[in-house]
Each structure stands twice: as structure tokens, then as C-alpha cells.
Design a protein around this motif. Sequence first.
Motif, mmCIF file in Angstrom:
data_model
loop_
_atom_site.group_PDB
_atom_site.id
_atom_site.type_symbol
_atom_site.label_atom_id
_atom_site.label_comp_id
_atom_site.label_asym_id
_atom_site.label_seq_id
_atom_site.Cartn_x
_atom_site.Cartn_y
_atom_site.Cartn_z
ATOM 1 N N LYS A 1 -11.839 4.319 -1.965
ATOM 2 C CA LYS A 1 -11.516 5.579 -1.289
ATOM 3 C C LYS A 1 -10.752 5.254 -0.014
ATOM 4 N N SER A 2 -9.748 6.103 0.301
ATOM 5 C CA SER A 2 -8.885 5.811 1.439
ATOM 6 C C SER A 2 -8.476 7.100 2.137
ATOM 7 N N PRO A 3 -8.204 7.015 3.441
ATOM 8 C CA PRO A 3 -7.591 8.163 4.100
ATOM 9 C C PRO A 3 -6.191 8.366 3.519
ATOM 10 N N ALA A 4 -5.645 9.550 3.704
ATOM 11 C CA ALA A 4 -4.300 9.840 3.209
ATOM 12 C C ALA A 4 -3.278 8.910 3.862
ATOM 13 N N PRO A 5 -2.293 8.444 3.081
ATOM 14 C CA PRO A 5 -1.228 7.628 3.672
ATOM 15 C C PRO A 5 -0.463 8.443 4.718
ATOM 16 N N HIS A 6 0.243 7.761 5.602
ATOM 17 C CA HIS A 6 0.999 8.407 6.668
ATOM 18 C C HIS A 6 1.926 9.489 6.086
ATOM 19 N N GLY A 7 1.838 10.674 6.654
ATOM 20 C CA GLY A 7 2.688 11.775 6.233
ATOM 21 C C GLY A 7 2.147 12.584 5.078
ATOM 22 N N GLN A 8 0.984 12.214 4.553
ATOM 23 C CA GLN A 8 0.391 12.919 3.424
ATOM 24 C C GLN A 8 -0.876 13.639 3.877
ATOM 25 N N SER A 9 -1.311 14.607 3.090
ATOM 26 C CA SER A 9 -2.528 15.339 3.426
ATOM 27 C C SER A 9 -3.530 15.202 2.286
ATOM 28 N N GLY A 10 -4.717 15.707 2.524
ATOM 29 C CA GLY A 10 -5.752 15.673 1.502
ATOM 30 C C GLY A 10 -6.767 14.577 1.762
ATOM 31 N N ASP A 11 -7.923 14.746 1.139
ATOM 32 C CA ASP A 11 -8.992 13.769 1.334
ATOM 33 C C ASP A 11 -9.384 13.084 0.025
ATOM 34 N N ASN A 12 -8.544 13.195 -0.979
ATOM 35 C CA ASN A 12 -8.879 12.594 -2.268
ATOM 36 C C ASN A 12 -7.883 11.495 -2.634
ATOM 37 N N TRP A 13 -7.739 10.523 -1.730
ATOM 38 C CA TRP A 13 -6.830 9.400 -1.925
ATOM 39 C C TRP A 13 -7.608 8.114 -2.210
ATOM 40 N N TYR A 14 -7.000 7.275 -3.039
ATOM 41 C CA TYR A 14 -7.558 5.957 -3.334
ATOM 42 C C TYR A 14 -6.478 4.910 -3.104
ATOM 43 N N ARG A 15 -6.883 3.776 -2.583
ATOM 44 C CA ARG A 15 -5.997 2.641 -2.323
ATOM 45 C C ARG A 15 -6.349 1.574 -3.347
ATOM 46 N N TYR A 16 -5.331 1.064 -4.035
ATOM 47 C CA TYR A 16 -5.578 -0.014 -4.991
ATOM 48 C C TYR A 16 -4.779 -1.240 -4.591
ATOM 49 N N GLU A 17 -5.331 -2.393 -4.912
ATOM 50 C CA GLU A 17 -4.688 -3.668 -4.612
ATOM 51 C C GLU A 17 -4.548 -4.453 -5.903
ATOM 52 N N ILE A 18 -3.332 -4.908 -6.154
ATOM 53 C CA ILE A 18 -3.015 -5.714 -7.327
ATOM 54 C C ILE A 18 -2.549 -7.075 -6.824
ATOM 55 N N SER A 19 -3.033 -8.137 -7.454
ATOM 56 C CA SER A 19 -2.649 -9.473 -7.029
ATOM 57 C C SER A 19 -2.088 -10.256 -8.204
ATOM 58 N N GLY A 20 -1.062 -11.040 -7.912
ATOM 59 C CA GLY A 20 -0.473 -11.933 -8.900
ATOM 60 C C GLY A 20 -0.066 -13.214 -8.211
ATOM 61 N N GLY A 21 -1.001 -14.119 -8.041
ATOM 62 C CA GLY A 21 -0.701 -15.367 -7.337
ATOM 63 C C GLY A 21 -0.490 -15.096 -5.861
ATOM 64 N N ALA A 22 0.696 -15.421 -5.359
ATOM 65 C CA ALA A 22 0.996 -15.226 -3.938
ATOM 66 C C ALA A 22 1.452 -13.805 -3.628
ATOM 67 N N THR A 23 1.594 -12.967 -4.648
ATOM 68 C CA THR A 23 2.073 -11.597 -4.469
ATOM 69 C C THR A 23 0.912 -10.616 -4.450
ATOM 70 N N THR A 24 0.903 -9.721 -3.453
ATOM 71 C CA THR A 24 -0.085 -8.653 -3.384
ATOM 72 C C THR A 24 0.646 -7.322 -3.322
ATOM 73 N N ILE A 25 0.227 -6.382 -4.140
ATOM 74 C CA ILE A 25 0.814 -5.045 -4.172
ATOM 75 C C ILE A 25 -0.268 -4.067 -3.771
ATOM 76 N N ILE A 26 0.034 -3.221 -2.791
ATOM 77 C CA ILE A 26 -0.890 -2.167 -2.349
ATOM 78 C C ILE A 26 -0.286 -0.836 -2.744
ATOM 79 N N GLY A 27 -1.085 0.004 -3.362
ATOM 80 C CA GLY A 27 -0.621 1.326 -3.760
ATOM 81 C C GLY A 27 -1.654 2.380 -3.437
#
Length: 86
Positions: free
Chosen positions: A11-37
Motif C-alpha cells: 500500500k502506498s500514498p498517491a504518487p505526486h500529482g495524483q489523488s486517491g487512497d487506493n494506490w499500491y507500489r510494486y518493485e520488480i528486480s532483475g539483477g542490477a535493475t530495479t523497476i518501481i511502479g
Amino acid sequence: MSRYTVVSIQKSPAPHGQSGDNWYRYEISGGATTIIGYRRGTLGEARVLARECVIHLNTQLTGMPAGEFVRRTVNPVADVDPLVTA
């Protein structure tokens, strides 16, 4: 060649510029690469999106054309998401 996996979804606060309280942050990893969405919706929707991203990334790594998925006898969700037990 590193395989991408889902590291966390929380569970996450809304990203900058967005509204709402139903946001989720996910993290994907592939070796040295990390993707946050971020995904607005339910935890289940965020999990589906993160899994689809991982499957797509790993498909691209194999050189298989996008959209062509191979049927497998193992649990593909457990392969990409250690948060899910088979």
C-alpha cells in the motif's frame, strides 16, 4: 541473463500529482535493475499488473516476439512472484 521477479507490493500514498487512497507500489528486480511502479486499484489488480510486467520483461529477454506465450506445466505465477506460493 537475469530474470525479473516481483520483489514487493505494498500500500502506498498517491504518487505526486495524483489523488486517491487506493494506490499500491510494486518493485520488480532483475539483477542490477530495479523497476518501481504504481497501480491504483486493489491489491489483486496491482499483483496482476506486476506479474504481467515481469512476464513481458522475461519474454523480451528470451527473444520471443511479444504476445507469444508458451504454455508451461509449472506455475508461472510462482515463477515470477515469490510472494505467491504454489
